[in-house]
Every structure is written in structure tokens, then in C-alpha cells.
Design an enzyme around this catalytic site. Structure first.
Site, PDB file in Angstrom:
ATOM      1  N   GLY A  87      -2.845   1.410  -8.122  1.00  0.00           N
ATOM      2  CA  GLY A  87      -2.581   0.263  -9.041  1.00  0.00           C
ATOM      3  C   GLY A  87      -1.194   0.267  -9.859  1.00  0.00           C
ATOM      4  CB  ILE A  92      -6.594   2.647  -2.245  1.00  0.00           C
ATOM      5  CG1 ILE A  92      -8.255   2.704  -1.801  1.00  0.00           C
ATOM      6  CG2 ILE A  92      -6.642   1.622  -3.389  1.00  0.00           C
ATOM      7  CD1 ILE A  92      -8.535   1.455  -1.100  1.00  0.00           C
TER       8      ILE A  92
END
Length: 145
Positions: free
Chosen positions: A57, A54
Site C-alpha cells: 500500500g 501483494i
């Protein structure tokens, strides 16, 4: 509109922390569209996360900020940004809507909320395949190096 070589003339960032591949549209003083291709070869995936990669962020927000820096530098006269750098001042209303994975094209769209003097207040959004994955309001200031 700007490729990675041209972006490097505006921003001090370099691999592995240059988080823009291309600027596709810019309206001086108003908005910018840019993108980063997310590759499995990116070192961040060695630890985030090896079995479930992932894109972090915080790096999405940094990519927004870098696009905002390009917008600021392109929106003021060249002599006003010579030997200058853009510093982050704040991040507000950050939200992460969906994960970004290897193979994605991470698109940034930023628009100016307010610009006064050296300070820029920007609305940033990040998309993959037309779907919003993150958003935030950013403030930055053009400063001497």
C-alpha cells in the site's frame, strides 16, 4: 500522453522506485491519469509476500504522489520548475480497499483540491479493472533541489 522516458525527464525517481509507466491524460492545474503495470518480476514480491504476492500500500501511495508531481510540473511555467523537486508534505485519509497483485494494471486518478503558490493539495484514487483499491489526500510542495 507521456511515456516512461518523458516521465523520467520530470521526476528524479529511477528504477526500482519510479512507479509510473505512463501518463494517459492530464489537464493542467486540474487532474492527471496515469498507470503502473504490476509485474511478478518486481523485487518487492521477493519479500511481500513470497507465497501470496501483494503490492504494498505504501508504494501505491508513492505512485499517487509521483503522478501528482508530474501534474504539478506540467501545470506551472517551465522556468518555475527548473532545478526543482516535489516533496511530500502529508498523507491524509488513506484507505486501502482491495489488494493489488502481479498482472494488475494499477491506474491512478488525481485531481487538485487546492493549489496555492508552491503547495498542492490533491485527491488521489487508485483503481484496478475500474474498481477502487486505494485512496488518499496528498499535500506536496515544489522546492529547490
Amino acid at each position: 500522453m507521456f511515456d516512461v522516458m518523458q516521465i523520467q525527464k520530470m521526476l528524479p525517481h529511477r528504477y526500482p522506485f519510479l512507479l509510473l509507466d505512463r501518463v494517459t491524460d492530464i489537464k493542467e492545474g486540474e487532474s492527471i491519469d496515469a498507470y503502473l503495470n504490476i509485474s511478478i518480476t518486481n523485487q518487492v514480491f521477493e519479500g511481500h509476500f513470497p507465497d501470496h504476492p501483494i503490492y504494498p500500500g505504501v508504494l501505491i501511495i508513492e505512485g499517487m504522489a509521483q503522478a501528482g508531481g508530474v501534474l504539478a510540473f506540467q501545470s506551472v511555467p517551465e522556468e518555475e520548475v527548473k532545478d526543482k523537486v516535489v516533496y511530500f508534505m502529508s498523507i491524509d485519509k488513506a484507505k486501502f480497499r482491495a489488494p493489488v497483485r502481479p498482472g494488475d494494471k494499477l491506474e491512478y486518478k488525481l485531481s487538485v483540491i487546492k493549489h496555492r503558490g508552491k503547495i498542492w493539495h490533491l485527491d488521489g484514487k487508485a483503481y484496478v479493472d475500474g474498481n477502487i483499491v486505494a485512496e488518499a489526500e496528498l499535500k506536496a510542495m515544489i522546492m529547490d533541489k
